[in-house]
Each structure stands twice: as structure tokens, then as C-alpha cells.
Design an enzyme around this catalytic site. Sequence first.
Site, PDB file in Angstrom:
ATOM      1  N   GLU A   5      25.776  42.777  12.619  1.00  0.00           N
ATOM      2  CA  GLU A   5      26.283  42.496  11.276  1.00  0.00           C
ATOM      3  C   GLU A   5      27.800  42.442  11.350  1.00  0.00           C
ATOM      4  OE1 GLU A   5      24.339  45.820   9.561  1.00  0.00           O
ATOM      5  OE2 GLU A   5      22.564  44.674   9.023  1.00  0.00           O
ATOM      6  N   CYS A   6      28.328  41.240  11.355  1.00  0.00           N
ATOM      7  CA  CYS A   6      29.697  40.998  11.800  1.00  0.00           C
ATOM      8  C   CYS A   6      30.591  40.468  10.688  1.00  0.00           C
ATOM      9  CB  CYS A   6      29.681  39.977  12.943  1.00  0.00           C
ATOM     10  SG  CYS A   6      28.383  40.273  14.163  1.00  0.00           S
TER      11      CYS A   6
END
Length: 471
Positions: A5-6
Site C-alpha cells: 500500500e504505497c
Amino acid sequence: MRKTECTTILVGKKASIDGTIIIARNEDYHDAINLKKFVVHEEKPNGSTYESDNTKVKVELPKGAMRYTAIPSDDKNEPGAYAEAGFNELGVAVSSTESLYGNERVLALDPLVLDGIAEDAINDLVTPYAKSARDGIKFLGELIKKYGSAEGNGILFADKDEAWYMEIPTGHHWVAVRIPDDCYAVAPNHVCIEQIDFNDKENYMWSEGMEEFVKENNLNPDFEGFNFRKVFGTYRELDRVYNTPRAWYAHKLLSSCDCDPTCGDIPFIKKATRKISVEDCAKVLGSHYNETEFDPLGWQGTEQEKKRFRCISLSRTAHSHILQVYPDLDEKLRGVTWLSFGTTAFNPYVPFFNYVEDTPKEYRTVPEKMDIDNAYWLAKVFAYYAEEHYKLFNRDTHEFLQRMAVYGRQRVMEVQKGAKGLDDKALMKYLTEENQKTATYFIEETKKQLQDYATRALFTSKLTFQMDKNL
């Protein structure tokens, strides 16, 4: 199979301060520890078969795989390469992936293919074959057409001319947009691409039959236009807590943002109001709503406000990269990987060149047990002390990061200057040696700063009792 989850940033060459093209991203893991390393893969001229440890998809790869760098995981408890980012020997950069999610309407009609292409495989499949950013998108698009996509993903591409962003929200449909040269873009874990012009094949690419798929199934909620985010994306409460605030804050740092942090229509691409640097990207990727009431480490705000939104920089960031492309340099010298392990709020970005025999010894392996001679573990320990004693060490950390940024910029200029006139063999040897010098300096300086923090922290124990001398 895990999802990272960037937070993603892309910068066009006329929007950057020095004419370079930048693609950058934090890789945020779901646990505090995810062992990462920086490696180089040899070319494979005769073709090969790739098999994913996660989805078990088998891909027959063509001849001509180029040499490339990668930042894979080395977690024995969770399979998969997750190579994440790198350059090939033509100076083409690929970064995968920004996790994203399609909505119920589109997934019902084009579901994800669980034994298809997933994040763990994309960089290793595409980077060795991408002759340009567009070519990389076409190559991946053909793989998705044949094997399907196992998850929703956003992928970043850059070459000497262009930066592109590709989104794959369903099993077989995708779109890619060229970032205008005078613009930048921010993506935070949801479908971000907005209006698509199907008459403009210079600036947009898309999966075969996507426009017809949407029309035939009545998937477009708008009366006019084709907004990919509205057709394929989500507008959930989770987005307004987890995703949109990051885009809001990134735009505030890079230009401006008139939207509320919970707005579902925060722009993806914005025209730069000033020129953007590598340091600006590092500031965004290392931020935690600094100087707002939403900062978990700040002095403002209530406890509820400090915990309201998910920060950009996290303790569970496995690594972060800023891939910088110098358009006017030779292709083997063109790309610089600015690499940071661990929490980006506290750890510096280290510049590495990519046409090398091997990566620095402190980066190319990672032991399972803590060892501060290793780059990954040193970053994790350093971040722990910097955060645990944030108010005590905050000024020192800022000064340390500034010193390291100055040194990093100096190193890039020095190495580029020293590389002039070298043939390929000599250049590879030279860049390998210079990368090691850079790594050694950053490791030693971080150790010195850690030693200072650890020593001073000993005086902060709450189990301290001073006897009154008058008793």
C-alpha cells in the site's frame, strides 16, 4: 499473496528543477519488518520461463532479456520476488506496484484472475524487456491480455523522454496516461486516472475493447466524457481515511490543493506551479502531515485528529525509491536510483547508478536477524530511535538528512563527471566501485548518528530517581 500500500509521485521533465524525469514510490508492507535488498540481474539472451511463487502463473519469456536492477524482498515466510523497482541497461525505469481497487460493477463483469499476473512478478517480467516506457506498457498489456491480472495495480514507467502511469483495476482491462512534461502526478492506493481521450493515442494507451466494454455494460456514471476513476474506481469511506488525505497533503507540498483531505475528486495530474526536485519528492515521501493537526508526531491537534488519517511515511515502509532519468546522458549512465530503506521520515535516500557488476555488499544481501552492518537493518534501528525520541532528536534528524542529501547530490555530480569517456567495460567497473564508496559513506555516517542517539537516549529513562541532597 500480499498487497503493498504505497504512495506514488511522477514528475515530467519540464516540471523538474533540472530537466530530469522522476518516478518515485514508497513500498509499504503490512508488518513492521519486510527484509529488502538491492540487486542486479544478468541479461538472459536465450529466453526463460518465469513462474510466480504466489499465483503459480508460468510465463514463457522471449529472448533478449536485458541486465537490470531490482529491489526484491527476502522474506522466507512470505513467498514472491516483489522486485518493486529498477532500471535496465537502456536507462528505462519501471516501478511496480501502487495497489488499487476496482469497484463492484466492473469486477462483476471482468473479475480478477487469481492465477494471473500479480505484483510479485511485474518488475521481473517487464523491466528486462522494456525498450521504452511505451514499450514496457505494451509488453505488460499483452501479458495481462494473455494471463489476466490477479490484483488491482498501478505501474510507473519512465525513459529519456516520458513518464507514464498505468492502472489495471480488473482482470483484463487497463489504461495508461502520459504525464505531461510540465506536470506532476500523485497516486495513493486507489484508481486515480481521470478523463480519457480515445482520439489521443499519443498520450493515452488502453486495453483492447475497453471503451466497448464500458458502453455495452452501462458502466459509465457520467452523462458526458470518460472518467476512468469514476467508471472503474471506488469512492469508499476507507478511501477518505486511507487514500485521499495523502494526495491532499502531497499536492499541498508540491503546489497547492484547494480540496478537503476527504475529497474523492482530488486531481491526479496537476500542472507544476514551481520546479520540483528530488529533495521535494523525498520530503513528500517522508511526510506525516507535518505542521498540521493530523501529524501523529506533532504538537498540534487532538489525539483523535492525530489518528484520523493514514500517513505517507510509515514504520512499516519496507523501502522507498526515487528513480531519476537524465535525458541527455548515455543510456547506461542515465538512471539514478535514490534508495531508502525503512521509515522515510528518518532515513536518507542513497544515490546509486545501475549499470554495475554488482550492488554494494551492505545492500545486496539481508540477514534474517538484526545486523546494523546491513543497510536494511541499520535503517530500521535508526528509525526506531529517531521516532521513539522524536522531540529530543527531531532537529538533529533534520540536520542529518540535510547533510546526507547534500552529499548524495555531490556524489551524483562527481560520478557523472568521472564517467566521461569510459567504454562500457570500464564504465561498469567504475560505477560499481563508486556505488560502493557511496554506500560505505552513508552506512558509516548513519552509524555515527545512531551511536549518538543511543547514547543520549540512555539518559531519558523514567526509572530515574534523584535523592534530595538536603535529606
